[in-house]
Design a protein around this motif. Structure first.
Motif, PDB file in Angstrom:
ATOM      1  N   LYS A  86      72.277 -27.356 -60.271  1.00 11.58           N
ATOM      2  CA  LYS A  86      71.222 -27.616 -59.289  1.00 11.58           C
ATOM      3  C   LYS A  86      71.766 -28.327 -58.062  1.00 11.58           C
ATOM      4  O   LYS A  86      71.307 -28.114 -56.955  1.00 11.58           O
ATOM      5  N   GLU A  87      72.745 -29.182 -58.286  1.00 16.05           N
ATOM      6  CA  GLU A  87      73.387 -29.895 -57.183  1.00 16.05           C
ATOM      7  C   GLU A  87      74.792 -29.323 -56.997  1.00 16.05           C
ATOM      8  O   GLU A  87      75.520 -29.144 -57.974  1.00 16.05           O
ATOM      9  N   PRO A  88      75.193 -29.064 -55.747  1.00 18.89           N
ATOM     10  CA  PRO A  88      76.529 -28.507 -55.534  1.00 18.89           C
ATOM     11  C   PRO A  88      77.619 -29.477 -55.966  1.00 18.89           C
ATOM     12  O   PRO A  88      77.512 -30.676 -55.731  1.00 18.89           O
ATOM     13  N   LEU A 106      86.009 -23.641 -50.349  1.00 19.93           N
ATOM     14  CA  LEU A 106      85.137 -24.134 -51.426  1.00 19.93           C
ATOM     15  C   LEU A 106      84.299 -25.322 -50.965  1.00 19.93           C
ATOM     16  O   LEU A 106      83.103 -25.394 -51.262  1.00 19.93           O
ATOM     17  N   ASP A 107      84.932 -26.260 -50.262  1.00 15.39           N
ATOM     18  CA  ASP A 107      84.193 -27.428 -49.759  1.00 15.39           C
ATOM     19  C   ASP A 107      83.021 -26.982 -48.892  1.00 15.39           C
ATOM     20  O   ASP A 107      81.906 -27.498 -49.024  1.00 15.39           O
ATOM     21  N   ALA A 108      83.258 -25.996 -48.025  1.00 19.20           N
ATOM     22  CA  ALA A 108      82.192 -25.504 -47.154  1.00 19.20           C
ATOM     23  C   ALA A 108      81.130 -24.757 -47.965  1.00 19.20           C
ATOM     24  O   ALA A 108      79.928 -24.922 -47.728  1.00 19.20           O
ATOM     25  N   GLU A 109      81.551 -23.969 -48.908  1.00 21.65           N
ATOM     26  CA  GLU A 109      80.627 -23.174 -49.717  1.00 21.65           C
ATOM     27  C   GLU A 109      79.709 -24.040 -50.574  1.00 21.65           C
ATOM     28  O   GLU A 109      78.553 -23.703 -50.794  1.00 21.65           O
ATOM     29  N   PHE A 110      80.241 -25.154 -51.066  1.00 17.69           N
ATOM     30  CA  PHE A 110      79.458 -26.027 -51.936  1.00 17.69           C
ATOM     31  C   PHE A 110      78.865 -27.237 -51.191  1.00 17.69           C
ATOM     32  O   PHE A 110      78.362 -28.154 -51.812  1.00 17.69           O
ATOM     33  N   ALA A 111      78.906 -27.213 -49.864  1.00 16.58           N
ATOM     34  CA  ALA A 111      78.248 -28.278 -49.088  1.00 16.58           C
ATOM     35  C   ALA A 111      76.743 -28.159 -49.308  1.00 16.58           C
ATOM     36  O   ALA A 111      76.198 -27.059 -49.407  1.00 16.58           O
ATOM     37  N   ALA A 112      76.053 -29.278 -49.380  1.00 13.17           N
ATOM     38  CA  ALA A 112      74.619 -29.300 -49.709  1.00 13.17           C
ATOM     39  C   ALA A 112      73.783 -28.420 -48.790  1.00 13.17           C
ATOM     40  O   ALA A 112      72.851 -27.752 -49.238  1.00 13.17           O
ATOM     41  N   ASP A 113      74.139 -28.362 -47.508  1.00 17.29           N
ATOM     42  CA  ASP A 113      73.329 -27.578 -46.574  1.00 17.29           C
ATOM     43  C   ASP A 113      73.620 -26.079 -46.630  1.00 17.29           C
ATOM     44  O   ASP A 113      72.922 -25.284 -46.001  1.00 17.29           O
TER      45      ASP A 113
END
Length: 193
Positions: A86-88, A106-113
Motif C-alpha cells: 500500500k505504501e511505496p 526505481l527511486d522515481a518509480e516508487f516515489a509516493a507521488d
C-alpha cells in the motif's frame, strides 16, 4: 632323371637372406588424442568444437549469464512484491540487486507521488535471455526480458485504476564490490513477448 633347376632355389635363398639382414621398420606411433571441447555460442544455439582457451572463456561467460539471470529473477520477485504494498517501498533485496542509473529509476518509480500499486492480476515473466554484445553504463553482461502484465490492474496516486502492459526490456549488469547488480535498463511497451 632330368636335372633340377638350381637357379630358382638359389634366388629364393638369397632373397630370404637379404630380408633377414634388413633392419625392421620402426612402428608408426599411434596419434596422441587431443582433447576436444564444445562451446555453446554466446547467442545460444548448438555447441561447436573449440579449443581449450575458447572453452575456458565460454565457461566464464556462461557463469556470468547464469549469475545475471539469478540476480534478475531475484529482482523480479521483489519487484513484483513491492507493487502489492500500500505504501511505496524499496526493500533491502531490491537495493542489493540494483545500482547506478537503474536505482534512480526505481527511486522515481516508487516515489509516493508516482507509485502505481497493483490491485489485481499477476504479471508473468515470459522470457529471460542472453543479449550478447551490448553494454551500457559500464555493464559486463546484458539480458533481454519480457513480462506480461496486461491482465493486471493498477491504482494510480490520483485513485484512477489502469490496466497493465506487456514490457520488453534490456537489462544491463555490472559489478559493484564483487556483486553483480542491475545498473541500467531500456524498456518499451510491446504487443507480445
Amino acid at each position: 632323371m632330368p636335372p633340377r633347376p638350381v637357379l630358382p632355389v638359389t634366388v629364393i635363398l638369397a632373397a630370404a637372406l637379404l630380408s633377414a639382414c634388413t633392419p625392421p621398420s620402426a612402428p608408426t606411433p599411434a596419434p596422441t588424442p587431443t582433447p576436444t571441447f564444445s562451446c555453446v555460442p554466446e547467442a545460444g544455439g548448438d555447441p561447436v568444437p573449440c579449443g581449450p582457451i575458447e572453452y575456458e572463456q565460454a565457461q566464464k561467460r556462461d557463469a556470468l549469464y547464469t549469475e545475471a539471470e539469478s540476480v534478475y529473477r531475484n529482482f523480479w520477485d521483489e519487484y513484483m512484491y513491492a507493487y502489492t504494498l500500500k505504501e511505496p517501498s524499496i526493500s533491502g533485496a531490491l537495493e542489493a540487486d540494483t545500482m547506478g542509473t537503474f536505482r534512480g529509476y526505481l527511486d522515481a518509480e516508487f516515489a509516493a507521488d508516482r507509485y502505481t500499486r497493483r490491485v489485481s492480476g499477476s504479471p508473468v515473466l515470459v522470457r529471460v535471455g542472453r543479449l550478447p554484445g551490448l553494454s551500457r553504463a559500464g555493464s559486463v553482461v546484458a539480458l533481454q526480458t519480457c513480462y506480461d502484465a496486461s491482465q493486471s490492474r493498477y491504482m494510480r496516486p490520483d485513485g484512477v485504476e489502469v490496466g497493465g502492459a506487456i514490457i520488453d526490456a534490456r537489462m544491463y549488469f555490472a559489478f559493484d564490490g564483487g556483486s553483480l547488480k542491475i545498473t541500467d535498463a531500456e524498456a518499451k511497451v510491446v504487443q507480445s513477448c
